[in-house]
Scaffold this motif. Sequence first.
Motif, PDB file in Angstrom:
ATOM      1  N   GLN A  56       0.833  -1.206   0.000  1.00 52.62           N
ATOM      2  CA  GLN A  56       0.000   0.000   0.000  1.00 52.62           C
ATOM      3  C   GLN A  56       0.869   1.258   0.000  1.00 52.62           C
ATOM      4  O   GLN A  56       0.605   2.216  -0.735  1.00 52.62           O
ATOM      5  CB  GLN A  56      -0.901  -0.010   1.231  1.00 52.62           C
ATOM      6  CG  GLN A  56      -1.946   1.102   1.256  1.00 52.62           C
ATOM      7  CD  GLN A  56      -3.104   0.824   0.325  1.00 52.62           C
ATOM      8  OE1 GLN A  56      -3.542  -0.299   0.215  1.00 52.62           O
ATOM      9  NE2 GLN A  56      -3.585   1.840  -0.366  1.00 52.62           N
ATOM     10  N   ASP A 106      -7.457  -4.709   4.503  1.00 54.66           N
ATOM     11  CA  ASP A 106      -8.637  -4.629   5.359  1.00 54.66           C
ATOM     12  C   ASP A 106      -9.073  -6.021   5.813  1.00 54.66           C
ATOM     13  O   ASP A 106      -9.423  -6.239   6.979  1.00 54.66           O
ATOM     14  CB  ASP A 106      -9.769  -3.934   4.598  1.00 54.66           C
ATOM     15  CG  ASP A 106     -10.998  -3.713   5.461  1.00 54.66           C
ATOM     16  OD1 ASP A 106     -10.885  -3.009   6.475  1.00 54.66           O
ATOM     17  OD2 ASP A 106     -12.065  -4.255   5.117  1.00 54.66           O
ATOM     18  N   GLU A 147      -6.509  -0.805  -5.153  1.00 55.16           N
ATOM     19  CA  GLU A 147      -7.777  -1.149  -4.509  1.00 55.16           C
ATOM     20  C   GLU A 147      -7.759  -2.585  -3.989  1.00 55.16           C
ATOM     21  O   GLU A 147      -8.243  -2.865  -2.882  1.00 55.16           O
ATOM     22  CB  GLU A 147      -8.924  -0.969  -5.505  1.00 55.16           C
ATOM     23  CG  GLU A 147     -10.310  -1.231  -4.941  1.00 55.16           C
ATOM     24  CD  GLU A 147     -10.701  -0.294  -3.823  1.00 55.16           C
ATOM     25  OE1 GLU A 147     -11.616  -0.640  -3.060  1.00 55.16           O
ATOM     26  OE2 GLU A 147     -10.080   0.783  -3.707  1.00 55.16           O
ATOM     27  N   ARG A 181      -5.715  -2.611  -0.884  1.00 59.11           N
ATOM     28  CA  ARG A 181      -6.461  -2.031   0.233  1.00 59.11           C
ATOM     29  C   ARG A 181      -7.471  -3.029   0.799  1.00 59.11           C
ATOM     30  O   ARG A 181      -7.616  -3.174   2.020  1.00 59.11           O
ATOM     31  CB  ARG A 181      -7.186  -0.766  -0.226  1.00 59.11           C
ATOM     32  CG  ARG A 181      -7.864   0.004   0.906  1.00 59.11           C
ATOM     33  CD  ARG A 181      -8.824   1.025   0.374  1.00 59.11           C
ATOM     34  NE  ARG A 181      -9.923   0.397  -0.349  1.00 59.11           N
ATOM     35  CZ  ARG A 181     -10.951  -0.208   0.233  1.00 59.11           C
ATOM     36  NH1 ARG A 181     -11.012  -0.276   1.558  1.00 59.11           N
ATOM     37  NH2 ARG A 181     -11.903  -0.744  -0.487  1.00 59.11           N
TER      38      ARG A 181
END
Length: 393
Positions: free
Chosen positions: A107, A303, A296, A299
Amino acid sequence: MMGLFDFFRNEDKQEDWVKQTKLQDWNDIVYTRKDVDIDDPVQRREYIGSCLQQMQEASKELDALEMEYNDVTSHLRDMEEIDALPPEQRAEINECAKKILESQEQQEKFDKRKSRMSDEEFEHMERLQSGAKEGAKKLAEAEEYQKKIRNDLKRLDSEHEAYLFQEDEILTAVENDRKLIIAISIALVVIVAFLLFLQLGLGLNVIYGFMVTFLLAAISVTYLYIHQSNAASELKVVTKSISRLIMLQNQVKIRYVNNTNLIDYLCLKYGVSTSKELTGMYSKYLQERNERAKVEDARKLLDSNQKDLIYMLRHFRVKDPDIWIHQVEALIDHNEEVEIRHSLNVQRQSLRKRMEYNRDIVAGNAKAEIEDMARQYPKYTQEILDMVSRYED
């Protein structure tokens, strides 16, 4: 609030509060009634109210400090719980922590990358991406066709200029023939007049002179007639050619204007100047789209791994698992864990010191000052009790 105002039921004797005339330290709370007129109701109430307010504020601060202290202690216990886990369970946590670190590194790598396109450019191409490739092809074809049209116009202009030059030469030749006819006519009249003078005036025989003169005149007239006829025919052909070229030029110009309008429209639509620029932007858009998709995905993976870690820690009876997603390194790096543990211990020491300070105010200094006033001024004891009761409420 920890029985702050139960001190009136406490029969243990308190030591006399040392009166100070000035502050020795900014951190010291000094109580002195030296300049207070206790018999004055206003000053008495203000002084007692000040002591009670200090006790109340210290009590609130103490409650907040105790909550913070419990949180720090809970965090230390969580660390002990994690360290006490069986090897196989600790291995699961470490594996999840490593995944989180890898996702964070990825990231950060994406966050540090130099974006190929601004958000405005990306959104613009996002709206037009369905037709951008075909648009670039159409624009390139229009640009290539534009070159051909320009070459055709240049060629037609060159031919037009050549025919105009040829037309000018023919007209010049016709004009020269006209002037030559006039000159020959004048010369013929002069020669005939001269021959008549020789014949009539001098009595000479000039019959051969007339024959030669008329013969030359006939030859000249015949030559000039043929030359004029050829020039007229050639001029007719050149005129028709010029007319045909003008029509061709008009047709090509219409194509040129339409093609130019098409190019202008496509450039305006896609916000570019050339097909090469549009192709480059579309290529950058595709690369940017792929990279943003990877960002994305990274990410979402981060998460997901963080949620997995919180679930496992909660399952293993860790009281505050959420905080560990912000200090994942401590799960797999012993030195990092030692630093955090040391920091928490230092925080607890600081909190204990602050708690002791506020306890001294709540149960010590301010309380002792009010008790001392109640002993020294028994006639105001009931008033003091009433003020204490109001503060307790």
